[in-house]
Scaffold this active site. Structure first.
Site, PDB file in Angstrom:
ATOM      1  CE  LYS A 260       7.339  44.762  73.430  1.00 18.51           C
ATOM      2  NZ  LYS A 260       6.311  43.786  73.029  1.00 18.51           N
ATOM      3  NE  ARG A 334       1.698  36.998  80.014  1.00 14.91           N
ATOM      4  CZ  ARG A 334       1.327  36.376  78.900  1.00 14.91           C
ATOM      5  NH1 ARG A 334       1.230  35.050  78.865  1.00 14.91           N
ATOM      6  NH2 ARG A 334       1.036  37.058  77.812  1.00 14.91           N
TER       7      ARG A 334
HETATM    8  N1  BES Z   1       3.207  45.331  76.135  1.00 15.30           N
HETATM    9  C1  BES Z   1       3.098  44.184  75.328  1.00 15.30           C
HETATM   10  C2  BES Z   1       1.728  44.074  74.636  1.00 15.30           C
HETATM   11  C3  BES Z   1       1.407  45.150  73.630  1.00 15.30           C
HETATM   12  C4  BES Z   1       1.648  44.939  72.289  1.00 15.30           C
HETATM   13  C5  BES Z   1       0.797  46.319  74.019  1.00 15.30           C
HETATM   14  C6  BES Z   1       1.339  45.919  71.364  1.00 15.30           C
HETATM   15  C7  BES Z   1       0.468  47.314  73.100  1.00 15.30           C
HETATM   16  C8  BES Z   1       0.738  47.107  71.769  1.00 15.30           C
HETATM   17  C9  BES Z   1       3.294  42.939  76.182  1.00 15.30           C
HETATM   18  O1  BES Z   1       4.158  43.068  77.250  1.00 15.30           O
HETATM   19  C10 BES Z   1       3.866  41.893  75.286  1.00 15.30           C
HETATM   20  O2  BES Z   1       4.967  42.083  74.833  1.00 15.30           O
HETATM   21  N2  BES Z   1       3.121  40.832  75.057  1.00 15.30           N
HETATM   22  C11 BES Z   1       3.572  39.776  74.237  1.00 15.30           C
HETATM   23  C12 BES Z   1       3.208  38.473  74.912  1.00 15.30           C
HETATM   24  C13 BES Z   1       3.848  37.254  74.283  1.00 15.30           C
HETATM   25  C14 BES Z   1       5.342  37.295  74.476  1.00 15.30           C
HETATM   26  C15 BES Z   1       3.270  36.020  74.929  1.00 15.30           C
HETATM   27  C16 BES Z   1       2.867  39.902  72.885  1.00 15.30           C
HETATM   28  O3  BES Z   1       1.719  40.314  72.839  1.00 15.30           O
HETATM   29  O4  BES Z   1       3.511  39.611  71.888  1.00 15.30           O
HETATM   30 MN    MN Z   2       6.165  42.727  76.702  1.00 14.74          MN
END
Ligand code: BES
Ligand code: MN
Ligand code: ZN
Length: 485
Positions: A260, A334
């Site tokens: 991230k 997931r």
């Molecule tokens: N934990 C994150 C989602 C999230 C984002 C929760 C902001 C709370 C606040 C999740 O694991 C994630 O990183 N999701 C990605 C999915 C993508 C890579 C398909 C996302 O939402 O960007």
């Molecule tokens: Mn994630």
């Protein structure tokens, strides 16, 4: 250093109350109101709107005036309770005589419950890592209301639910370096003991033996071992229903090798909120839904990028045998839910409810205070929405359109863990999860937005919110058999 105050109920204002809060409806105050000594400036500011406060001298002594709006909306009493708690924070005790006389029966109980939540959650602070604050904190609040034992019971129930929400807030707010998967499992063990739940904690060897390939794949990049926690409440006699809760327990989400950004990673200690919410709800099941058999499945890991982290393109085999090509290691929730849902479905419950801080896309769609609700069973999904409505938690239905399944096809495995384009990320995640629940009625709550607050408001403090506990309590405590379909 009490982080939660004691709440009790009394039919009239106790003699020894240090401060008394009284409710004022919108527009009810007049400059010539008997016994009130108010300046014009105060009157201009104080309109009796929900949550407005004003300290005033009256014939009966100093009073904290609190706006209650029209006084009829039970949910507004959460904001009113939080406003009282904040305005009375320099006192040790406060008597809260704000419930409108027009409220009767059920509405009064609901208002007393909401007021109690406002008072407890509105004083919440996560101060474990701070210098002890020498100032005394508000220690007791008395809810003043007629209604006798019914109201006393409603307040006590509300205190228990608020305490469970405080547990979620504490877990969510604890830094990821301290709340490791092992630490989370230890806390879950304590909660199980206190609440009379069965608990089974799978360590690394047991997770391998159970073939939880999704959880293992995510944990592979971390020096911290994963855990899988299973909590069960079994009633005496034949259960009136069997419900499974599945919670995403990513104790910190760096994104893994698909790392991230710095700003995207801030707040990712929140990523275990689904597991914390399921744990907290479990702690309430024995007293709130004593005739149901309820099991929680909590996959716990962090998502790091150590030397042997899952590589982009790696293939994992989930518990139900399906293989997953990992094309983005940041879509890790997931992967661990795949195992949690598989295990839940194997036990053939009447319904599965999963909670997960799953996608930023859900926040793009619905904002940061509303959860997305998806599933494979219309009646169950509507029930969850109704429970949320009655609990005062914002949820909104989202579809699982068939055309979003194809982009999850993989050249090398049964599924990819991400879709192919930028749109509908919350739905794609839901469609992915559906692959692991078999025929079981299932509903998925994407709580990425409401699980955490970027700033405080009303009874919500910055950080973990405890969102979802009230909905689960409402759903489970009113559970009846689902119709087929
Ligand atoms: N934990 C994150 C989602 C999230 C984002 C929760 C902001 C709370 C606040 C999740 O694991 C994630 O990183 N999701 C990605 C999915 C993508 C890579 C398909 C996302 O939402 O960007
Ligand atoms: Mn994630
Ligand atoms: Zn995540």
């Amino acid at each position: 250093m009490p982080t939660t105050i004691t709440i009790d109920h009394a039919p009239a204002i106790p003699e020894d109350a240090e401060l008394v809060a009284i409710g004022v409806r919108s527009g009810e105050l007049a400059a010539d109101a008997p016994g009130l000594d108010l300046g014009l400036a105060d009157l201009a500011r104080f309109e009796g709107k929900v949550g407005q406060t004003l300290v005033a001298a009256t014939d009966d002594g100093t009073r904290l005036l609190v706006g209650i709006g029209d006084g009829t909306d039970p949910a507004a009493y959460r904001r009113i309770g939080a406003a009282v708690a904040k305005a009375a924070s320099a006192q040790v005790s406060v008597a809260v005589d704000v419930l409108s006389a027009d409220l009767s029966g059920t509405a009064r109980n609901a208002a007393a419950e909401a007021l109690t939540h406002g008072l407890i959650l509105g004083t919440y602070r996560f101060d474990r890592y701070k210098e002890p604050d020498p100032a005394p904190a508000l220690a007791t609040a008395t809810v003043v209301a007629k209604g006798g034992q019914r109201v006393t019971d409603a307040v006590a129930r509300s205190v228990a639910v608020a305490a469970a929400m405080v547990l979620v807030r504490d877990l969510v707010n604890t830094p990821g370096g301290d709340l490791t998967p092992v630490a989370f499992a230890k806390r879950a063990t304590e909660v199980a003991e206190e609440s009379g739940l069965e608990i089974e904690v799978l360590d690394l060897a047991a997770i391998r033996k159970a073939k939880l390939g999704g959880l293992l794949g995510v944990a592979r990049g971390s020096a911290q071992q994963p855990r899988f926690v299973k909590l069960t409440y079994r009633p005496d006699g034949k259960p009136r229903g069997r419900i499974a809760l599945v919670g995403k327990g990513v104790t910190f989400d760096s994104g893994g090798l698909s790392i991230k950004s710095a700003t995207g990673m801030d707040g990712m200690k929140t990523d275990m909120a689904g597991a914390a919410t399921a744990l907290a709800a479990m702690s309430l099941v024995p007293s709130f839904a004593p005739r149901l058999e309820v099991t929680a499945y909590l996959p716990l890991t962090d998502n790091m990028l150590g030397p042997d982290a899952t590589r982009v393109g790696d293939v994992l085999r989930a518990r139900n045998g399906k293989t997953i090509e990992v094309l983005n290691t940041d879509a890790e929730g997931r992967l661990i839910l795949a195992d949690g849902l598989s295990l839940a479905a194997e036990d053939e419950p009447d319904a599965i409810v999963d909670l997960a801080t799953l996608t930023g896309a859900c926040m793009v769609a619905l904002g940061d205070r509303t959860a997305g609700v998806m599933g494979n069973h219309d009646v169950l999904r509507q029930r969850v929405l109704d429970a949320a409505e009655s609990a005062g938690e914002a949820m909104w239905p989202l579809p699982l359109p068939d055309h979003l399944r194809k982009p999850l096809d993989s050249e090398v495995a049964d599924l990819r863990n991400i879709g192919s384009g930028p749109y509908g990320g919350a739905l794609t995640a839901g469609i992915f999860l559906r692959e692991f629940v078999g025929d079981c009625p299932w509903v998925h709550l994407d709580i990425a937005g409401p699980a955490g607050a970027s700033a405080g408001y009303d009874e919500v403090a910055k950080g973990g919110t405890g969102y979802g506990v009230r909905t689960l309590v409402a759903l489970l405590s009113s559970w009846t058999k689902l119709p087929a379909g």
